[in-house]
Design a protein around this motif. Structure first.
Motif, PDB file in Angstrom:
ATOM      1  N   MET A   1       0.839  -1.201   0.000  1.00  0.00           N
ATOM      2  CA  MET A   1       0.000   0.000   0.000  1.00  0.00           C
ATOM      3  C   MET A   1       0.875   1.252   0.000  1.00  0.00           C
ATOM      4  O   MET A   1       1.009   1.920   1.030  1.00  0.00           O
ATOM      5  CB  MET A   1      -0.924  -0.002   1.222  1.00  0.00           C
ATOM      6  CG  MET A   1      -1.820  -1.201   1.313  1.00  0.00           C
ATOM      7  SD  MET A   1      -3.008  -1.233  -0.047  1.00  0.00           S
ATOM      8  CE  MET A   1      -3.685  -2.849   0.156  1.00  0.00           C
ATOM      9  N   GLY A   2       1.510   1.509  -1.133  1.00  0.00           N
ATOM     10  CA  GLY A   2       2.308   2.730  -1.232  1.00  0.00           C
ATOM     11  C   GLY A   2       3.765   2.552  -0.876  1.00  0.00           C
ATOM     12  O   GLY A   2       4.497   3.533  -0.783  1.00  0.00           O
ATOM     13  N   GLY A   3       4.204   1.305  -0.680  1.00  0.00           N
ATOM     14  CA  GLY A   3       5.610   1.078  -0.358  1.00  0.00           C
ATOM     15  C   GLY A   3       6.523   1.283  -1.556  1.00  0.00           C
ATOM     16  O   GLY A   3       7.524   1.979  -1.481  1.00  0.00           O
ATOM     17  N   PHE A   4       6.132   0.709  -2.690  1.00  0.00           N
ATOM     18  CA  PHE A   4       6.967   0.759  -3.894  1.00  0.00           C
ATOM     19  C   PHE A   4       7.298   2.197  -4.287  1.00  0.00           C
ATOM     20  O   PHE A   4       8.439   2.542  -4.540  1.00  0.00           O
ATOM     21  CB  PHE A   4       6.258   0.031  -5.045  1.00  0.00           C
ATOM     22  CG  PHE A   4       6.967   0.133  -6.372  1.00  0.00           C
ATOM     23  CD1 PHE A   4       8.089  -0.642  -6.627  1.00  0.00           C
ATOM     24  CD2 PHE A   4       6.519   1.007  -7.360  1.00  0.00           C
ATOM     25  CE1 PHE A   4       8.758  -0.554  -7.851  1.00  0.00           C
ATOM     26  CE2 PHE A   4       7.178   1.098  -8.583  1.00  0.00           C
ATOM     27  CZ  PHE A   4       8.295   0.328  -8.825  1.00  0.00           C
ATOM     28  N   HIS A   5       6.276   3.067  -4.290  1.00  0.00           N
ATOM     29  CA  HIS A   5       6.528   4.436  -4.777  1.00  0.00           C
ATOM     30  C   HIS A   5       7.407   5.255  -3.835  1.00  0.00           C
ATOM     31  O   HIS A   5       7.940   6.279  -4.229  1.00  0.00           O
ATOM     32  CB  HIS A   5       5.220   5.170  -5.125  1.00  0.00           C
ATOM     33  CG  HIS A   5       4.435   5.692  -3.970  1.00  0.00           C
ATOM     34  ND1 HIS A   5       3.059   5.783  -4.014  1.00  0.00           N
ATOM     35  CD2 HIS A   5       4.780   6.186  -2.755  1.00  0.00           C
ATOM     36  CE1 HIS A   5       2.614   6.290  -2.874  1.00  0.00           C
ATOM     37  NE2 HIS A   5       3.641   6.531  -2.100  1.00  0.00           N
ATOM     38  N   SER A   6       7.541   4.793  -2.603  1.00  0.00           N
ATOM     39  CA  SER A   6       8.360   5.554  -1.646  1.00  0.00           C
ATOM     40  C   SER A   6       9.833   5.122  -1.665  1.00  0.00           C
ATOM     41  O   SER A   6      10.667   5.715  -0.993  1.00  0.00           O
ATOM     42  CB  SER A   6       7.797   5.410  -0.231  1.00  0.00           C
ATOM     43  OG  SER A   6       7.967   4.083   0.201  1.00  0.00           O
ATOM     44  N   LEU A   7      10.141   4.066  -2.438  1.00  0.00           N
ATOM     45  CA  LEU A   7      11.530   3.581  -2.476  1.00  0.00           C
ATOM     46  C   LEU A   7      12.383   4.447  -3.403  1.00  0.00           C
ATOM     47  O   LEU A   7      11.889   4.950  -4.413  1.00  0.00           O
ATOM     48  CB  LEU A   7      11.572   2.141  -3.003  1.00  0.00           C
ATOM     49  CG  LEU A   7      10.993   1.048  -2.110  1.00  0.00           C
ATOM     50  CD1 LEU A   7      10.903  -0.258  -2.890  1.00  0.00           C
ATOM     51  CD2 LEU A   7      11.826   0.864  -0.858  1.00  0.00           C
ATOM     52  N   PRO A   8      13.682   4.583  -3.089  1.00  0.00           N
ATOM     53  CA  PRO A   8      14.581   5.242  -4.045  1.00  0.00           C
ATOM     54  C   PRO A   8      14.611   4.422  -5.342  1.00  0.00           C
ATOM     55  O   PRO A   8      14.451   3.199  -5.294  1.00  0.00           O
ATOM     56  CB  PRO A   8      15.954   5.186  -3.358  1.00  0.00           C
ATOM     57  CG  PRO A   8      15.703   4.801  -1.942  1.00  0.00           C
ATOM     58  CD  PRO A   8      14.369   4.126  -1.881  1.00  0.00           C
ATOM     59  N   ASN A   9      14.807   5.090  -6.487  1.00  0.00           N
ATOM     60  CA  ASN A   9      14.738   4.396  -7.783  1.00  0.00           C
ATOM     61  C   ASN A   9      15.600   3.153  -7.879  1.00  0.00           C
ATOM     62  O   ASN A   9      15.167   2.124  -8.375  1.00  0.00           O
ATOM     63  CB  ASN A   9      15.072   5.352  -8.929  1.00  0.00           C
ATOM     64  CG  ASN A   9      13.840   6.156  -9.306  1.00  0.00           C
ATOM     65  OD1 ASN A   9      12.717   5.715  -9.094  1.00  0.00           O
ATOM     66  ND2 ASN A   9      14.060   7.341  -9.849  1.00  0.00           N
ATOM     67  N   ASP A  10      16.846   3.222  -7.389  1.00  0.00           N
ATOM     68  CA  ASP A  10      17.740   2.064  -7.522  1.00  0.00           C
ATOM     69  C   ASP A  10      17.286   0.878  -6.671  1.00  0.00           C
ATOM     70  O   ASP A  10      17.679  -0.255  -6.916  1.00  0.00           O
ATOM     71  CB  ASP A  10      19.194   2.449  -7.209  1.00  0.00           C
ATOM     72  CG  ASP A  10      19.359   3.031  -5.814  1.00  0.00           C
ATOM     73  OD1 ASP A  10      18.328   3.359  -5.177  1.00  0.00           O
ATOM     74  OD2 ASP A  10      20.506   3.168  -5.348  1.00  0.00           O
ATOM     75  N   ALA A  11      16.440   1.130  -5.678  1.00  0.00           N
ATOM     76  CA  ALA A  11      15.970   0.052  -4.808  1.00  0.00           C
ATOM     77  C   ALA A  11      14.736  -0.655  -5.378  1.00  0.00           C
ATOM     78  O   ALA A  11      14.435  -1.787  -4.999  1.00  0.00           O
ATOM     79  CB  ALA A  11      15.645   0.610  -3.424  1.00  0.00           C
ATOM     80  N   LYS A  12      14.038  -0.006  -6.300  1.00  0.00           N
ATOM     81  CA  LYS A  12      12.759  -0.550  -6.782  1.00  0.00           C
ATOM     82  C   LYS A  12      12.902  -1.910  -7.466  1.00  0.00           C
ATOM     83  O   LYS A  12      12.155  -2.837  -7.171  1.00  0.00           O
ATOM     84  CB  LYS A  12      12.076   0.452  -7.720  1.00  0.00           C
ATOM     85  CG  LYS A  12      11.503   1.645  -6.966  1.00  0.00           C
ATOM     86  CD  LYS A  12      10.873   2.653  -7.924  1.00  0.00           C
ATOM     87  CE  LYS A  12      10.184   3.764  -7.139  1.00  0.00           C
ATOM     88  NZ  LYS A  12       9.602   4.784  -8.033  1.00  0.00           N
ATOM     89  N   THR A  13      13.879  -2.044  -8.379  1.00  0.00           N
ATOM     90  CA  THR A  13      14.034  -3.321  -9.092  1.00  0.00           C
ATOM     91  C   THR A  13      14.499  -4.423  -8.144  1.00  0.00           C
ATOM     92  O   THR A  13      14.096  -5.576  -8.288  1.00  0.00           O
ATOM     93  CB  THR A  13      15.020  -3.192 -10.273  1.00  0.00           C
ATOM     94  OG1 THR A  13      16.192  -2.548  -9.796  1.00  0.00           O
ATOM     95  CG2 THR A  13      14.432  -2.387 -11.414  1.00  0.00           C
ATOM     96  N   ILE A  14      15.329  -4.054  -7.156  1.00  0.00           N
ATOM     97  CA  ILE A  14      15.798  -5.040  -6.161  1.00  0.00           C
ATOM     98  C   ILE A  14      14.600  -5.544  -5.353  1.00  0.00           C
ATOM     99  O   ILE A  14      14.428  -6.740  -5.132  1.00  0.00           O
ATOM    100  CB  ILE A  14      16.863  -4.432  -5.222  1.00  0.00           C
ATOM    101  CG1 ILE A  14      18.052  -3.908  -6.033  1.00  0.00           C
ATOM    102  CG2 ILE A  14      17.317  -5.442  -4.166  1.00  0.00           C
ATOM    103  CD1 ILE A  14      19.004  -3.024  -5.241  1.00  0.00           C
ATOM    104  N   TYR A  15      13.743  -4.606  -4.932  1.00  0.00           N
ATOM    105  CA  TYR A  15      12.554  -4.963  -4.164  1.00  0.00           C
ATOM    106  C   TYR A  15      11.648  -5.923  -4.945  1.00  0.00           C
ATOM    107  O   TYR A  15      11.207  -6.941  -4.423  1.00  0.00           O
ATOM    108  CB  TYR A  15      11.795  -3.693  -3.762  1.00  0.00           C
ATOM    109  CG  TYR A  15      10.357  -3.917  -3.370  1.00  0.00           C
ATOM    110  CD1 TYR A  15      10.029  -4.792  -2.330  1.00  0.00           C
ATOM    111  CD2 TYR A  15       9.306  -3.272  -4.023  1.00  0.00           C
ATOM    112  CE1 TYR A  15       8.709  -5.010  -1.964  1.00  0.00           C
ATOM    113  CE2 TYR A  15       7.989  -3.479  -3.664  1.00  0.00           C
ATOM    114  CZ  TYR A  15       7.698  -4.353  -2.638  1.00  0.00           C
ATOM    115  OH  TYR A  15       6.388  -4.575  -2.282  1.00  0.00           O
ATOM    116  N   VAL A  16      11.391  -5.602  -6.215  1.00  0.00           N
ATOM    117  CA  VAL A  16      10.504  -6.448  -7.018  1.00  0.00           C
ATOM    118  C   VAL A  16      11.087  -7.853  -7.158  1.00  0.00           C
ATOM    119  O   VAL A  16      10.365  -8.847  -7.035  1.00  0.00           O
ATOM    120  CB  VAL A  16      10.206  -5.797  -8.394  1.00  0.00           C
ATOM    121  CG1 VAL A  16       9.431  -6.762  -9.298  1.00  0.00           C
ATOM    122  CG2 VAL A  16       9.405  -4.510  -8.201  1.00  0.00           C
ATOM    123  N   ALA A  17      12.396  -7.947  -7.376  1.00  0.00           N
ATOM    124  CA  ALA A  17      13.045  -9.259  -7.485  1.00  0.00           C
ATOM    125  C   ALA A  17      12.939 -10.038  -6.168  1.00  0.00           C
ATOM    126  O   ALA A  17      12.669 -11.242  -6.164  1.00  0.00           O
ATOM    127  CB  ALA A  17      14.510  -9.091  -7.891  1.00  0.00           C
TER     128      ALA A  17
END
Length: 194
Positions: free
Chosen positions: A114-130
């Motif tokens: 619920m709004g976690g992804f958009h609050s991550l720094p850009n470089d962290a987003k792909t790591i999070y999804v993986a």
């Protein structure tokens, strides 16, 4: 690094001051998925960026084993206090980009963001999804609400390799606090692990 440390301090401070604007009761979309006509059977749920635990507590009260993960130790402390006496509600302090380090019960049958992804720094987003994809079996639903800070097509681009987007709809998120009321434009996404 230092940025992470400052982010944690800032977020902890906001939780210490009171209820953050993003910390809201379970949304109708979640209640529909859990109690509606096509309700999911209870299982293991994971809420990434759970804040003070409203969704986790709601899921646990509806027969789920629900685990909330948050970066903020203050939020996790508040969540544990709120969930006292609610069997099935569990909370872990942890980093969304290191979910595989955490002891999260599996198989996960519902994931929430619920709004976690958009609050991550850009470089962290792909790591999070993986990391998230690595925890989920094929077919597992992921419900997300994200604010407008996303680039057009970002969800499809970042999630598309590991997830199918089954639907989305625009939905503003109304924040009400005493005299204060504000609407945040955002979007719901229903995804499924490929």
């Amino acid at each position: 690094g230092t940025l992470t440390m400052w982010r944690k301090l800032l977020i902890d401070s906001i939780y210490r001051l009171g209820t953050p604007p993003w910390d809201t009761p379970p949304p109708s979309e979640l209640r529909d998925a859990i109690e509606g006509i096509h309700a999911l059977p209870p299982g293991n749920a994971l809420d990434v960026g759970c804040g003070t635990g409203a969704n986790v507590i709601y899921l646990a009260r509806n027969g789920w084993q629900a685990t909330g993960v948050d970066f903020s130790p203050v939020a996790i402390r508040q969540a544990r206090a709120a969930a006292r006496g609610v069997p099935g509600a569990h909370f872990l302090e942890g980093d969304a980009t290191r979910l595989s380090d955490l002891d999260i019960p599996r198989p996960i049958t519902l994931a929430l963001d619920m709004g976690g992804f958009h609050s991550l720094p850009n470089d962290a987003k792909t790591i999070y999804v993986a990391e998230l994809a690595g925890l989920l079996e094929p077919g597992t639903p992921l419900m997300m609400w994200q604010g407008i800070r996303l680039k057009p097509g970002e969800i499809a681009e970042v999630f598309g390799r590991d997830f199918v987007i089954e639907g989305s709809k625009a939905k503003d998120f109304t924040i009400r606090r005493k005299m204060f009321r504000r609407s945040v434009a955002g979007q719901w996404y229903w995804l499924r692990r490929r």
